[in-house]
Write a protein that holds these residues in place. Structure first.
Motif, PDB file in Angstrom:
ATOM      1  N   ALA A  12       0.835  -1.208   0.000  1.00 57.43           N
ATOM      2  CA  ALA A  12       0.000   0.000   0.000  1.00 57.43           C
ATOM      3  C   ALA A  12       0.868   1.256   0.000  1.00 57.43           C
ATOM      4  CB  ALA A  12      -0.928  -0.017   1.215  1.00 57.43           C
ATOM      5  N   PHE A  13       1.935   1.248   0.799  1.00 55.23           N
ATOM      6  CA  PHE A  13       2.830   2.410   0.845  1.00 55.23           C
ATOM      7  C   PHE A  13       3.483   2.638  -0.512  1.00 55.23           C
ATOM      8  CE2 PHE A  13       7.138   4.111   1.571  1.00 55.23           C
ATOM      9  CZ  PHE A  13       6.803   5.341   2.129  1.00 55.23           C
ATOM     10  N   ALA A  14       3.941   1.568  -1.162  1.00 60.53           N
ATOM     11  CA  ALA A  14       4.612   1.705  -2.444  1.00 60.53           C
ATOM     12  C   ALA A  14       3.658   2.164  -3.533  1.00 60.53           C
ATOM     13  CB  ALA A  14       5.249   0.370  -2.831  1.00 60.53           C
ATOM     14  N   VAL A  15       2.509   1.505  -3.641  1.00 60.71           N
ATOM     15  CA  VAL A  15       1.547   1.838  -4.696  1.00 60.71           C
ATOM     16  C   VAL A  15       0.973   3.238  -4.487  1.00 60.71           C
ATOM     17  CG1 VAL A  15      -0.689   1.221  -5.668  1.00 60.71           C
ATOM     18  CG2 VAL A  15       1.002  -0.557  -5.194  1.00 60.71           C
ATOM     19  N   GLY A  16       0.636   3.571  -3.234  1.00 61.39           N
ATOM     20  CA  GLY A  16       0.095   4.898  -2.957  1.00 61.39           C
ATOM     21  C   GLY A  16       1.056   6.008  -3.321  1.00 61.39           C
ATOM     22  N   GLY A  17       2.332   5.832  -2.989  1.00 62.68           N
ATOM     23  CA  GLY A  17       3.317   6.847  -3.334  1.00 62.68           C
ATOM     24  C   GLY A  17       3.496   6.994  -4.829  1.00 62.68           C
ATOM     25  N   ALA A  18       3.524   5.861  -5.550  1.00 62.92           N
ATOM     26  CA  ALA A  18       3.714   5.930  -6.997  1.00 62.92           C
ATOM     27  C   ALA A  18       2.551   6.647  -7.674  1.00 62.92           C
ATOM     28  CB  ALA A  18       3.871   4.518  -7.554  1.00 62.92           C
ATOM     29  N   VAL A  19       1.322   6.347  -7.251  1.00 63.19           N
ATOM     30  CA  VAL A  19       0.166   6.988  -7.872  1.00 63.19           C
ATOM     31  C   VAL A  19       0.094   8.469  -7.498  1.00 63.19           C
ATOM     32  CG1 VAL A  19      -2.351   6.990  -7.976  1.00 63.19           C
ATOM     33  CG2 VAL A  19      -1.111   4.825  -7.995  1.00 63.19           C
ATOM     34  N   CYS A  20       0.336   8.777  -6.227  1.00 67.07           N
ATOM     35  CA  CYS A  20       0.241  10.164  -5.764  1.00 67.07           C
ATOM     36  C   CYS A  20       1.365  11.036  -6.313  1.00 67.07           C
ATOM     37  CB  CYS A  20       0.247  10.214  -4.239  1.00 67.07           C
ATOM     38  SG  CYS A  20      -1.237   9.494  -3.487  1.00 67.07           S
ATOM     39  N   SER A  21       2.413  10.428  -6.869  1.00 71.03           N
ATOM     40  CA  SER A  21       3.518  11.225  -7.393  1.00 71.03           C
ATOM     41  C   SER A  21       3.065  12.144  -8.520  1.00 71.03           C
ATOM     42  CB  SER A  21       4.644  10.309  -7.889  1.00 71.03           C
ATOM     43  OG  SER A  21       4.210   9.542  -9.007  1.00 71.03           O
ATOM     44  N   PHE A  22       1.969  11.755  -9.224  1.00 68.29           N
ATOM     45  CA  PHE A  22       1.506  12.591 -10.334  1.00 68.29           C
ATOM     46  C   PHE A  22       0.731  13.804  -9.862  1.00 68.29           C
ATOM     47  CE2 PHE A  22       2.686   8.865 -12.671  1.00 68.29           C
ATOM     48  CZ  PHE A  22       3.128   9.362 -13.882  1.00 68.29           C
ATOM     49  N   ILE A  23       0.650  13.970  -8.529  1.00 69.19           N
ATOM     50  CA  ILE A  23       0.105  15.226  -8.004  1.00 69.19           C
ATOM     51  C   ILE A  23       1.073  16.362  -8.294  1.00 69.19           C
ATOM     52  CG2 ILE A  23      -0.559  16.445  -5.901  1.00 69.19           C
ATOM     53  CD1 ILE A  23      -1.502  13.807  -4.769  1.00 69.19           C
ATOM     54  N   VAL A  24       2.375  16.053  -8.230  1.00 66.17           N
ATOM     55  CA  VAL A  24       3.399  17.083  -8.444  1.00 66.17           C
ATOM     56  C   VAL A  24       4.141  16.897  -9.761  1.00 66.17           C
ATOM     57  CG1 VAL A  24       3.715  17.526  -5.989  1.00 66.17           C
ATOM     58  CG2 VAL A  24       5.033  15.732  -7.101  1.00 66.17           C
ATOM     59  N   ILE A  25       4.026  15.723 -10.368  1.00 65.97           N
ATOM     60  CA  ILE A  25       4.694  15.468 -11.646  1.00 65.97           C
ATOM     61  C   ILE A  25       3.691  15.727 -12.767  1.00 65.97           C
ATOM     62  CG2 ILE A  25       5.760  13.716 -13.121  1.00 65.97           C
ATOM     63  CD1 ILE A  25       6.796  12.364 -10.651  1.00 65.97           C
ATOM     64  N   PRO A  26       4.017  16.494 -13.752  1.00 65.18           N
ATOM     65  CA  PRO A  26       3.069  16.713 -14.859  1.00 65.18           C
ATOM     66  C   PRO A  26       2.817  15.419 -15.616  1.00 65.18           C
ATOM     67  CG  PRO A  26       5.222  17.626 -15.388  1.00 65.18           C
ATOM     68  CD  PRO A  26       5.266  17.245 -13.946  1.00 65.18           C
ATOM     69  N   THR A  27       1.606  15.289 -16.155  1.00 67.02           N
ATOM     70  CA  THR A  27       1.272  14.064 -16.877  1.00 67.02           C
ATOM     71  C   THR A  27       2.163  13.836 -18.077  1.00 67.02           C
ATOM     72  OG1 THR A  27      -0.414  15.310 -18.087  1.00 67.02           O
ATOM     73  CG2 THR A  27      -1.128  14.094 -16.133  1.00 67.02           C
ATOM     74  N   SER A  28       2.718  14.916 -18.609  1.00 67.19           N
ATOM     75  CA  SER A  28       3.629  14.743 -19.745  1.00 67.19           C
ATOM     76  C   SER A  28       4.911  14.019 -19.341  1.00 67.19           C
ATOM     77  CB  SER A  28       3.969  16.109 -20.354  1.00 67.19           C
ATOM     78  OG  SER A  28       4.581  16.942 -19.373  1.00 67.19           O
ATOM     79  N   GLY A  29       5.179  13.976 -18.028  1.00 68.96           N
ATOM     80  CA  GLY A  29       6.382  13.291 -17.569  1.00 68.96           C
ATOM     81  C   GLY A  29       6.337  11.792 -17.741  1.00 68.96           C
ATOM     82  N   ILE A  30       5.151  11.262 -18.084  1.00 69.27           N
ATOM     83  CA  ILE A  30       5.041   9.825 -18.291  1.00 69.27           C
ATOM     84  C   ILE A  30       5.901   9.357 -19.457  1.00 69.27           C
ATOM     85  CG2 ILE A  30       3.092   9.931 -19.897  1.00 69.27           C
ATOM     86  CD1 ILE A  30       3.480   7.396 -17.052  1.00 69.27           C
ATOM     87  N   ALA A  31       6.256  10.278 -20.327  1.00 75.63           N
ATOM     88  CA  ALA A  31       7.012   9.907 -21.526  1.00 75.63           C
ATOM     89  C   ALA A  31       8.515   9.880 -21.298  1.00 75.63           C
ATOM     90  CB  ALA A  31       6.689  10.863 -22.676  1.00 75.63           C
ATOM     91  N   ASP A  32       9.003  10.314 -20.119  1.00 74.96           N
ATOM     92  CA  ASP A  32      10.448  10.294 -19.871  1.00 74.96           C
ATOM     93  C   ASP A  32      10.695   9.799 -18.451  1.00 74.96           C
ATOM     94  OD1 ASP A  32       9.988  12.494 -18.128  1.00 74.96           O
ATOM     95  OD2 ASP A  32      10.124  13.875 -19.836  1.00 74.96           O
ATOM     96  N   ASP A  33      11.957   9.967 -18.003  1.00 75.38           N
ATOM     97  CA  ASP A  33      12.304   9.422 -16.691  1.00 75.38           C
ATOM     98  C   ASP A  33      11.785  10.263 -15.534  1.00 75.38           C
ATOM     99  OD1 ASP A  33      13.923  11.618 -16.935  1.00 75.38           O
ATOM    100  OD2 ASP A  33      15.825  10.526 -16.821  1.00 75.38           O
ATOM    101  N   THR A  34      11.003  11.293 -15.827  1.00 71.40           N
ATOM    102  CA  THR A  34      10.356  12.025 -14.742  1.00 71.40           C
ATOM    103  C   THR A  34       9.366  11.125 -14.002  1.00 71.40           C
ATOM    104  OG1 THR A  34      10.527  14.034 -16.094  1.00 71.40           O
ATOM    105  CG2 THR A  34       9.044  14.119 -14.202  1.00 71.40           C
TER     106      THR A  34
END
Length: 545
Positions: free
Chosen positions: A237-259
């Motif tokens: 839960a800690f791992a999955v929650g952090g990974a999903v919530c990271s896109f609160i501060v990471i722009p969705t366009s970052g999905i295309a690179d190592d962001t």
């Protein structure tokens, strides 16, 4: 030492808590060595030879730890019930590599492994340099019964525990897991540090990753023993929650690179869990992460000109953790199957060794009993030759017939009839009973079953005129029949009571009392009556108990 006592014609022994303070555990100092912590739960009823083998193996394990392990503490734990027991001896010493133990190592191989194999048990030695040693002794009543009757299939075809299978194949699973996960954690940490320097507003993700790495390493260190379900669920839960919530501060366009590095950061933790825990748990966590990221991307602003381009940009980031978990699942399943094959092969070898040991024990017992008879016959002949006994005296003739019948009985049932049983048959013959013993089986029946039948038949009511005991082989069992003439209701009732809990058939009429029992169908458990136990019963005889 356990307190052992005869229980209904069987050499049964209870490994008791013995002389120890009240409570679940106590400490002692064996021979001035490290403190010994002992934990025992309840009483475990086992055959006496099993108790002796387990105690001897455990004592040897403790001696090895005191002499060679440089341990600071020893722990002995006994857990069991009416089905069997697990006795473990663990130390926190220097450890060793079990694969490097010499074949000539008497302490480990003969005193520990062979002792348990001789009674159809198993002994596992888990150790690695610097991590201490655990010796695990296991005895199961059903498996011992299957070995005793020659029906090995049910004993060795059981599906082993997943972690036990993996340990059998690779030993300490932490080493290969560390070789895969630690470099991944370090590489991801470098990427996380670079992005934290570039974008200080996402520094909380670096804190999350440090904690995630610590949790992963902690689970990795526990992988050798066991990881609890709650701990695994909390870590996922800690791992999955952090990974999903990271896109609160990471722009969705970052999905295309190592962001989007947090998506793949969970891969080492899920890889550990998919191998050491039920695979569905890690797969469920992976699906939740993937679904959560996809929902966040769909809810956010578009990051590509078309739907197809968005999918093309998102798939590589989502594929990274899926690939790691999939590879971990495939490797774990392969290693578990290999370990299961190793464990089955070891179980078959142990079963074969137990059967061979039982055969040797029966042969040794047969030789000892023939030697006893030889001594009785020679003593009788010496007294007759010296004139102490008159060849014409009725008592001398009766004694000669008794010795002749005893030799014939031993030849019919080698290694089965002990001194007390021979005396019982001799007394019946002296009172005029005609005893006939027949056996067409290659393997002898359990001595305790025969002692029970004879004691019940000859110890109740008047001595019968005739007694016929026969043993016949069946495809997967031995059929033991007992007939006494004439019939006697009291004798039949005693036999029924003695064989309570078995599939024995007891019938009584005016002409005869008849009993038929299959040693396999009846389970050949100790019948609930008080019958004297021969003092020369074979230790290690799988029929005992």
């Amino acid at each position: 030492m356990p307190q052992c006592r005869g229980r209904a014609a069987a050499g049964a022994c209870r490994i008791r808590q013995g002389r120890r303070p009240r409570g679940p555990a106590h400490q002692a100092h064996p021979g001035g060595g490290p403190p010994l912590n002992v934990e025992v739960s309840g009483a475990v009823p086992v055959p006496v030879e099993v108790a002796e083998a387990a105690l001897g193996a455990a004592a040897e394990a403790v001696r090895n730890a005191v002499r060679h392990a440089e341990a600071r503490a020893l722990k002995v734990r006994l857990r069991g019930d009416e089905h069997g027991f697990v006795l473990s001896v663990a130390d926190d010493g220097v450890g060793f590599s079990p694969a490097g133990v010499q074949v000539s190592s008497v302490g480990l191989r003969r005193s520990v492994l062979r002792r348990m194999a001789d009674v159809a048990g198993t002994a596992e030695v888990h150790s690695s340099p610097g991590d201490g040693t655990t010796v695990r002794l296991v005895w199961q009543r059903d498996r011992a019964r299957a070995v005793r009757t020659g029906e090995f299939g049910g004993a060795v075809a059981e599906t082993p525990d997943r972690m036990a299978s993996i340990r059998a194949a690779v030993g300490d699973v932490r080493r290969p897991l560390a070789a895969v996960c630690v470099p991944y954690l370090l590489a991801t940490g470098v990427v996380a540090a670079i992005h934290t320097v570039r974008s200080p507003q996402v520094s909380w993700l670096m804190v999350w990753y440090v904690l995630l790495s610590a949790v992963t390493v902690a689970l990795l260190l526990r992988a050798r023993t066991a990881i609890g379900g709650r701990a695994a669920a909390a870590a996922s839960a800690f791992a999955v929650g952090g990974a999903v919530c990271s896109f609160i501060v990471i722009p969705t366009s970052g999905i295309a690179d190592d962001t989007s590095w947090p998506i793949g950061a969970v891969t080492p933790l899920l890889t550990v869990l998919v191998i050491v825990r039920p695979p569905w748990e890690a797969l469920l966590a992976l699906v939740l992460e993937q679904a959560g990221v996809v929902l966040v991307l769909l809810a956010g602003p578009p990051f590509a000109d078309s739907w197809g381009e968005s999918v093309a940009k998102a798939v590589p980031a989502l594929f990274a953790p899926a690939l790691g978990v999939g590879m971990g699942l495939a490797i774990g399943q392969t290693v578990a199957r290999l370990g299961a094959a190793v464990m089955r092969a070891n179980a078959e070898r142990a079963a074969s060794a137990a059967v061979e040991s039982a055969r040797q024990a029966r042969e040794a017992m047969h030789r000892r009993r023939l030697a006893d008879l030889d001594e009785e016959i020679l003593s009788f002949l010496r007294r007759t030759a010296s004139g102490a006994l008159s060849p014409q005296a009725p008592q001398t003739r009766v004694r000669a017939r008794m010795l002749d019948q005893a030799v014939r009985d031993e030849l019919h049932l080698p290694g089965v009839l002990g001194r007390s049983t021979r005396e019982l048959l001799g007394a019946a013959r002296a009172e005029g009973c005609v005893v006939t013993i027949q056996s067409d089986a290659d393997h002898p029946p359990p001595p305790d079953l025969l002692r029970c039948l004879l004691a019940s038949a000859l110890g109740t009511g008047p001595t019968p005129q005739d007694l016929i005991l026969s043993v016949e082989p069946r495809p997967s069992a031995l059929l033991v029949s007992l007939v006494t003439l004439p019939g006697d209701p009291a004798r039949a009732a005693a036999l029924r009571e003695a064989l309570t809990g078995t599939s024995a058939v007891v019938e009584d009429g005016t002409e005869s009392t008849w009993v038929e029992v299959s040693t396999y169908a009846a389970g050949v458990v100790a019948p609930p009556i008080a019958v004297p136990i021969d003092g020369d019963s074979a230790i290690g005889d799988p029929a005992a108990g």
